[in-house]
Structure formats: C-alpha cells, structure tokens
Write a protein that holds these residues in place. Structure first.
Motif, PDB file in Angstrom:
ATOM      1  N   THR A 286       1.103  -1.348   0.118  1.00  0.00           N
ATOM      2  CA  THR A 286      -0.349  -0.378   0.104  1.00  0.00           C
ATOM      3  C   THR A 286       0.739   1.218  -0.099  1.00  0.00           C
ATOM      4  OG1 THR A 286      -1.861  -1.138   1.539  1.00  0.00           O
ATOM      5  CG2 THR A 286      -1.767   1.137   1.273  1.00  0.00           C
ATOM      6  N   GLY A 287       0.603   2.308  -1.054  1.00  0.00           N
ATOM      7  CA  GLY A 287       1.752   3.318  -1.090  1.00  0.00           C
ATOM      8  C   GLY A 287       3.340   3.388  -1.797  1.00  0.00           C
ATOM      9  N   THR A 288       3.089   1.795  -2.355  1.00  0.00           N
ATOM     10  CA  THR A 288       4.813   2.215  -2.530  1.00  0.00           C
ATOM     11  C   THR A 288       4.337   1.661  -4.315  1.00  0.00           C
ATOM     12  OG1 THR A 288       4.258  -0.943  -2.160  1.00  0.00           O
ATOM     13  CG2 THR A 288       5.679   1.081  -1.080  1.00  0.00           C
ATOM     14  N   ALA A 289       5.201   1.483  -5.355  1.00  0.00           N
ATOM     15  CA  ALA A 289       5.231   1.157  -6.386  1.00  0.00           C
ATOM     16  C   ALA A 289       6.386   0.567  -6.914  1.00  0.00           C
ATOM     17  CB  ALA A 289       5.027   2.403  -7.221  1.00  0.00           C
TER      18      ALA A 289
ATOM     19  N   SER B 169      14.098   1.949 -14.361  1.00  0.00           N
ATOM     20  CA  SER B 169      13.671   2.962 -14.730  1.00  0.00           C
ATOM     21  C   SER B 169      15.803   3.359 -15.191  1.00  0.00           C
ATOM     22  CB  SER B 169      14.073   4.458 -13.552  1.00  0.00           C
ATOM     23  OG  SER B 169      13.735   5.663 -14.098  1.00  0.00           O
ATOM     24  N   ARG B 170      15.665   3.968 -16.298  1.00  0.00           N
ATOM     25  CA  ARG B 170      17.023   3.776 -16.833  1.00  0.00           C
ATOM     26  C   ARG B 170      18.114   4.860 -15.874  1.00  0.00           C
ATOM     27  NH1 ARG B 170      18.732   1.578 -20.653  1.00  0.00           N
ATOM     28  NH2 ARG B 170      17.232   1.102 -21.664  1.00  0.00           N
ATOM     29  N   VAL B 171      18.820   4.604 -15.579  1.00  0.00           N
ATOM     30  CA  VAL B 171      19.545   5.833 -14.996  1.00  0.00           C
ATOM     31  C   VAL B 171      19.752   6.429 -15.490  1.00  0.00           C
ATOM     32  CG1 VAL B 171      21.980   6.236 -14.058  1.00  0.00           C
ATOM     33  CG2 VAL B 171      20.728   4.352 -13.544  1.00  0.00           C
ATOM     34  N   GLN B 172      19.856   8.093 -15.818  1.00  0.00           N
ATOM     35  CA  GLN B 172      20.542   9.047 -16.592  1.00  0.00           C
ATOM     36  C   GLN B 172      21.601   9.843 -16.259  1.00  0.00           C
ATOM     37  OE1 GLN B 172      16.490  11.791 -16.987  1.00  0.00           O
ATOM     38  NE2 GLN B 172      15.314   9.789 -17.162  1.00  0.00           N
ATOM     39  N   SER B 173      22.178  10.919 -16.558  1.00  0.00           N
ATOM     40  CA  SER B 173      23.142  11.693 -16.719  1.00  0.00           C
ATOM     41  C   SER B 173      23.267  11.652 -14.955  1.00  0.00           C
ATOM     42  CB  SER B 173      23.309  12.832 -17.379  1.00  0.00           C
ATOM     43  OG  SER B 173      22.946  13.920 -17.304  1.00  0.00           O
ATOM     44  N   GLY B 174      24.137  12.113 -14.437  1.00  0.00           N
ATOM     45  CA  GLY B 174      24.335  12.327 -13.184  1.00  0.00           C
ATOM     46  C   GLY B 174      23.919  11.381 -11.937  1.00  0.00           C
ATOM     47  N   GLY B 175      23.439  10.257 -12.907  1.00  0.00           N
ATOM     48  CA  GLY B 175      22.860   9.598 -11.393  1.00  0.00           C
ATOM     49  C   GLY B 175      21.376   9.694 -11.776  1.00  0.00           C
ATOM     50  N   ARG B 176      20.170  10.184 -12.483  1.00  0.00           N
ATOM     51  CA  ARG B 176      19.642  10.539 -12.274  1.00  0.00           C
ATOM     52  C   ARG B 176      18.504   9.172 -12.853  1.00  0.00           C
ATOM     53  NH1 ARG B 176      21.357  15.451 -14.033  1.00  0.00           N
ATOM     54  NH2 ARG B 176      21.036  17.252 -12.639  1.00  0.00           N
ATOM     55  N   ILE B 177      17.318   8.987 -11.948  1.00  0.00           N
ATOM     56  CA  ILE B 177      16.372   8.405 -12.250  1.00  0.00           C
ATOM     57  C   ILE B 177      14.994   8.961 -12.371  1.00  0.00           C
ATOM     58  CG2 ILE B 177      17.619   5.852 -11.604  1.00  0.00           C
ATOM     59  CD1 ILE B 177      15.850   6.588  -9.785  1.00  0.00           C
ATOM     60  N   SER B 178      13.291   8.494 -13.122  1.00  0.00           N
ATOM     61  CA  SER B 178      12.494   9.405 -12.695  1.00  0.00           C
ATOM     62  C   SER B 178      11.973   8.177 -12.982  1.00  0.00           C
ATOM     63  CB  SER B 178      12.467   9.922 -14.141  1.00  0.00           C
ATOM     64  OG  SER B 178      13.716  10.240 -14.950  1.00  0.00           O
ATOM     65  N   ILE B 179      10.563   9.016 -11.920  1.00  0.00           N
ATOM     66  CA  ILE B 179       9.377   8.435 -11.276  1.00  0.00           C
ATOM     67  C   ILE B 179       8.103   8.358 -12.788  1.00  0.00           C
ATOM     68  CG2 ILE B 179       7.868   7.738  -9.498  1.00  0.00           C
ATOM     69  CD1 ILE B 179       9.892   9.098  -8.097  1.00  0.00           C
ATOM     70  N   PRO B 180       8.046   7.426 -13.065  1.00  0.00           N
ATOM     71  CA  PRO B 180       7.028   7.374 -14.290  1.00  0.00           C
ATOM     72  C   PRO B 180       5.442   8.100 -13.586  1.00  0.00           C
ATOM     73  CG  PRO B 180       7.800   5.158 -14.209  1.00  0.00           C
ATOM     74  CD  PRO B 180       8.336   5.846 -12.997  1.00  0.00           C
ATOM     75  N   ASP B 181       5.355   8.799 -15.144  1.00  0.00           N
ATOM     76  CA  ASP B 181       3.514   9.791 -14.300  1.00  0.00           C
ATOM     77  C   ASP B 181       2.842   9.157 -13.908  1.00  0.00           C
ATOM     78  OD1 ASP B 181       4.351  12.017 -15.780  1.00  0.00           O
ATOM     79  OD2 ASP B 181       3.554  11.373 -17.877  1.00  0.00           O
ATOM     80  N   ALA B 182       2.364   7.501 -14.335  1.00  0.00           N
ATOM     81  CA  ALA B 182       1.182   7.012 -13.482  1.00  0.00           C
ATOM     82  C   ALA B 182       1.839   6.448 -12.440  1.00  0.00           C
ATOM     83  CB  ALA B 182       1.218   5.631 -14.264  1.00  0.00           C
ATOM     84  N   GLU B 183       3.190   6.129 -11.680  1.00  0.00           N
ATOM     85  CA  GLU B 183       3.448   6.244 -10.097  1.00  0.00           C
ATOM     86  C   GLU B 183       3.499   7.246  -8.982  1.00  0.00           C
ATOM     87  OE1 GLU B 183       4.453   4.425 -12.358  1.00  0.00           O
ATOM     88  OE2 GLU B 183       4.528   1.861 -12.658  1.00  0.00           O
ATOM     89  N   ARG B 184       3.437   8.439 -10.312  1.00  0.00           N
ATOM     90  CA  ARG B 184       3.423   9.628  -9.574  1.00  0.00           C
ATOM     91  C   ARG B 184       1.978  10.850  -9.409  1.00  0.00           C
ATOM     92  NH1 ARG B 184       7.354  11.637 -13.126  1.00  0.00           N
ATOM     93  NH2 ARG B 184       5.696  12.739 -14.034  1.00  0.00           N
ATOM     94  N   GLU B 185       1.177   9.846 -10.198  1.00  0.00           N
ATOM     95  CA  GLU B 185      -0.261  10.071  -9.716  1.00  0.00           C
ATOM     96  C   GLU B 185      -1.157   9.062  -8.964  1.00  0.00           C
ATOM     97  OE1 GLU B 185      -1.974  10.766 -13.517  1.00  0.00           O
ATOM     98  OE2 GLU B 185      -0.899  11.757 -14.395  1.00  0.00           O
ATOM     99  N   ALA B 186      -0.143   7.430  -9.050  1.00  0.00           N
ATOM    100  CA  ALA B 186      -0.810   6.843  -8.333  1.00  0.00           C
ATOM    101  C   ALA B 186      -0.873   7.326  -6.493  1.00  0.00           C
ATOM    102  CB  ALA B 186      -1.037   5.683  -8.586  1.00  0.00           C
ATOM    103  N   LEU B 187       0.284   7.001  -6.209  1.00  0.00           N
ATOM    104  CA  LEU B 187       1.389   7.821  -5.067  1.00  0.00           C
ATOM    105  C   LEU B 187       1.064   9.678  -4.801  1.00  0.00           C
ATOM    106  CD1 LEU B 187       4.257   5.535  -4.916  1.00  0.00           C
ATOM    107  CD2 LEU B 187       1.501   5.102  -4.736  1.00  0.00           C
ATOM    108  N   ASP B 188       0.033   9.887  -5.670  1.00  0.00           N
ATOM    109  CA  ASP B 188       0.741  11.409  -5.274  1.00  0.00           C
ATOM    110  C   ASP B 188       1.359  11.999  -5.015  1.00  0.00           C
ATOM    111  OD1 ASP B 188      -1.327  14.400  -5.016  1.00  0.00           O
ATOM    112  OD2 ASP B 188      -1.819  13.371  -2.984  1.00  0.00           O
ATOM    113  N   ILE B 189       2.947  11.841  -5.426  1.00  0.00           N
ATOM    114  CA  ILE B 189       3.793  12.879  -5.913  1.00  0.00           C
ATOM    115  C   ILE B 189       3.885  13.990  -6.569  1.00  0.00           C
ATOM    116  CG2 ILE B 189       6.092  12.389  -5.937  1.00  0.00           C
ATOM    117  CD1 ILE B 189       5.970   9.181  -5.759  1.00  0.00           C
ATOM    118  N   GLU B 190       4.546  14.780  -5.475  1.00  0.00           N
ATOM    119  CA  GLU B 190       4.783  16.378  -6.133  1.00  0.00           C
ATOM    120  C   GLU B 190       5.784  16.655  -6.520  1.00  0.00           C
ATOM    121  OE1 GLU B 190       1.895  18.562  -4.992  1.00  0.00           O
ATOM    122  OE2 GLU B 190       0.419  17.616  -5.380  1.00  0.00           O
ATOM    123  N   GLU B 191       6.633  17.574  -7.081  1.00  0.00           N
ATOM    124  CA  GLU B 191       7.684  18.150  -7.548  1.00  0.00           C
ATOM    125  C   GLU B 191       8.287  18.714  -5.589  1.00  0.00           C
ATOM    126  OE1 GLU B 191      10.321  22.114  -9.549  1.00  0.00           O
ATOM    127  OE2 GLU B 191       9.138  20.586 -10.634  1.00  0.00           O
ATOM    128  N   GLY B 192       9.062  18.072  -5.367  1.00  0.00           N
ATOM    129  CA  GLY B 192       9.923  18.483  -4.371  1.00  0.00           C
ATOM    130  C   GLY B 192       9.251  17.613  -2.544  1.00  0.00           C
TER     131      GLY B 192
END
Length: 104
Positions: free
Chosen positions: A57-60, A64-87
């Motif tokens: 519950t509350g996890t996804a 995700s592919r590692v981008q420059s600087g070691g960054r990874i992205s959380i896909p839109d669907a997961e961000r929306e489902a978990l109500d994750i916003e910038e910051g």
C-alpha cells in the motif's frame, strides 16, 4: 540571541549532521528490509513474497533508466497513483536489473 543562524532553531551544521545520521539509519533499515524480502523467496500459499501485500500500500515497483548525473525518473502513472509532486521526498530501494554496456 544573535542572527548568526538566520532564524534556524539550531546551527545548520548540527542539522546537517543529524540529517546525515537519519539518512544512514534509513539506508540500513532499507537494506535489512530488502534482505528480508530476498530471504522470503517465492514460497507457496504462505511465507513467501505474497504475504507482503500489506506493505505494498502506497508503494510502486517500476524500472527506470539511469540518466546523466545518476538521475532516475518516476513514471507519470506512479507519481499520480502515489500523489507524488515536485519537491516531495521519497524513499527508494535500487536493484540493478540490466546493464546496457559491454563488460570487458
């Protein structure tokens, strides 16, 4: 009281040290949980990963592919489902699944 700390209730160096300790503690607990998950195996009707339903519950889980600087992205669907916003601060467990490079 002086304005040396710019309104902070404690010195920034002390905050940074406490934040570092909390981060290290969280990382240790993540590792322990991950090791427990691995030791559970896939099991049958009980005692396996299927018993972790309450933890999901509350996890996804996503890749995700590692981008420059070691960054990874959380896909839109997961961000929306978990109500994750910038910051927002999120906790991650990273498990390499595939490397797209030549091993020499």
């Amino acid at each position: 009281m002086t304005d040396d700390n710019a309104g902070f209730p404690w010195p920034p160096a002390m905050f940074a040290e406490q934040f570092q300790e909390a981060s290290e503690d969280a990382a240790e607990r993540q590792q322990e949980l991950y090791e427990q998950w691995l030791s559970m195996g896939t099991g049958g009707a009980s005692g396996g990963l299927s018993d972790l339903g309450a933890l999901s519950t509350g996890t996804a889980t996503f890749k995700s592919r590692v981008q420059s600087g070691g960054r990874i992205s959380i896909p839109d669907a997961e961000r929306e489902a978990l109500d994750i916003e910038e910051g927002d601060i999120v906790q991650t467990i990273v498990v390499p699944v595939k490397r797209d490079r030549d091993e020499e």
